[in-house]
Scaffold this active site. Structure first.
Site, PDB file in Angstrom:
ATOM      1  CB  THR A  62      -0.283  -4.886   8.400  1.00 42.80           C
ATOM      2  OG1 THR A  62       0.616  -3.836   8.669  1.00 42.80           O
ATOM      3  CG2 THR A  62       0.444  -6.213   8.468  1.00 42.80           C
ATOM      4  CB  THR A  63      -4.100  -3.735   9.677  1.00 36.64           C
ATOM      5  OG1 THR A  63      -2.880  -3.664  10.421  1.00 36.64           O
ATOM      6  CG2 THR A  63      -5.083  -4.622  10.392  1.00 36.64           C
TER       7      THR A  63
END
Length: 288
Positions: A62-63
């Site tokens: 992520t992100t």
């Protein structure tokens, strides 16, 4: 009819009534129906329970975030990959070029996401070489949808979920319009076009509101920002996400690791160099 036959018939009727009532109670919720029937719709990871003997760590990443800017689309991802509470890699590539005018940003399981990206890239190449033309925008979207949907079994088990952002430049767009396109996908393969921005991953919850504010109330709306302005805002947003989400990293000043940022314009896909990011990041720091 014999007594045994009557009892068997009554048992079948009762079973059918119970099964019908179970379906009615769930009102079409197939996943809950499977769970009540003890179907293994999710397999706990070793980090979730001590009952497993296998010591398997699944990497997650992520992100990622994508925004429209004045020349097209800018799409970025932090560099951290985690397994449970452990940081296993800090130079992960989460923004992958698929063809000359499209990019896939991944969050979730890198192993599955990289395989989806490879299949997608080869499929686009095969169509272009066999048909002597580019695959249409709708064809690209549907192909990615099918790949994500085919991965549903792994996603339901909790070990292979992928929630990507697909960004591209539409060369057939009107000259007066920004040809940049941003599409968000869910785990079932449904795609939704986002107007100005999209973000996904565990850190996205902390920055989605900021993106909305910048898009609607900022001094310069996202689609009107130049490359430098858009890059600075993305760097700041990933720094914000890293403050609240342990699975996300922003700019790592100790080892000089910047997020991976690509742009998609009529000229194609390009990567913003770390030197440019370092210069812009330093210039944008508030005076102490």
């Amino acid at each position: 009819m014999s007594l045994n036959g009557q009892l068997l018939n009554q048992s079948n009727v009762a079973y059918e009534d119970n099964a019908l009532q179970t379906v009615v109670n769930h009102k079409g919720d197939f996943l809950n129906l499977l769970k009540q029937a003890n179907y293994p719709v999710k397999v706990n990871l070793p980090s979730d329970t001590a009952q497993h003997t296998a010591d398997i760590e699944i990497a997650h990443s992520t992100t990622v975030v994508a925004v429209l800017y004045q020349d097209g689309v800018m799409i970025a991802g932090d560099r951290r990959a985690t397994a449970g509470t452990s940081v296993i890699y800090d130079r992960a590539e989460k923004v992958l070029q698929i063809d000359r005018h499209s990019v896939l940003a991944i969050s979730g399981s890198p192993a599955i996401a990289y395989e989806i990206a490879r299949v997608l890239e080869h499929s686009f190449q095969y169509f272009r070489r066999s048909q002597l033309q580019e695959l249409s925008l709708e064809g690209k979207l549907r192909m990615l949808s099918r790949l994500i949907r085919d991965n549903l079994a792994m996603a339901l088990q909790g070990i292979g979920g992928v929630i990507p952002i697909f960004a591209l430049y539409d060369l057939n767009a009107d000259k007066d319009d920004n040809g940049g396109k941003i599409f968000f996908y869910d785990a079932l393969g449904a795609h939704f076009e986002n107007v100005d921005f999209a973000t996904t991953g565990s850190g996205s919850v902390w920055i989605r509101g900021v993106l909305r504010y910048l898009s609607r109330f900022g001094d310069t709306p996202l689609p009107r920002m130049d490359q430098r302005q858009a890059a600075i805002n993305i760097l700041r947003l990933l720094d914000i996400a890293s403050e609240y989400d342990a699975a996300t990293s922003g700019y790592n000043a100790k080892v000089n690791i910047f997020p991976n940022i690509k742009i998609v314009t009529p000229a194609g896909v390009d990567t913003i160099s770390d030197d440019d990011l370092a210069t812009w990041y330093a210039e944008a720091q508030p005076e102490q």
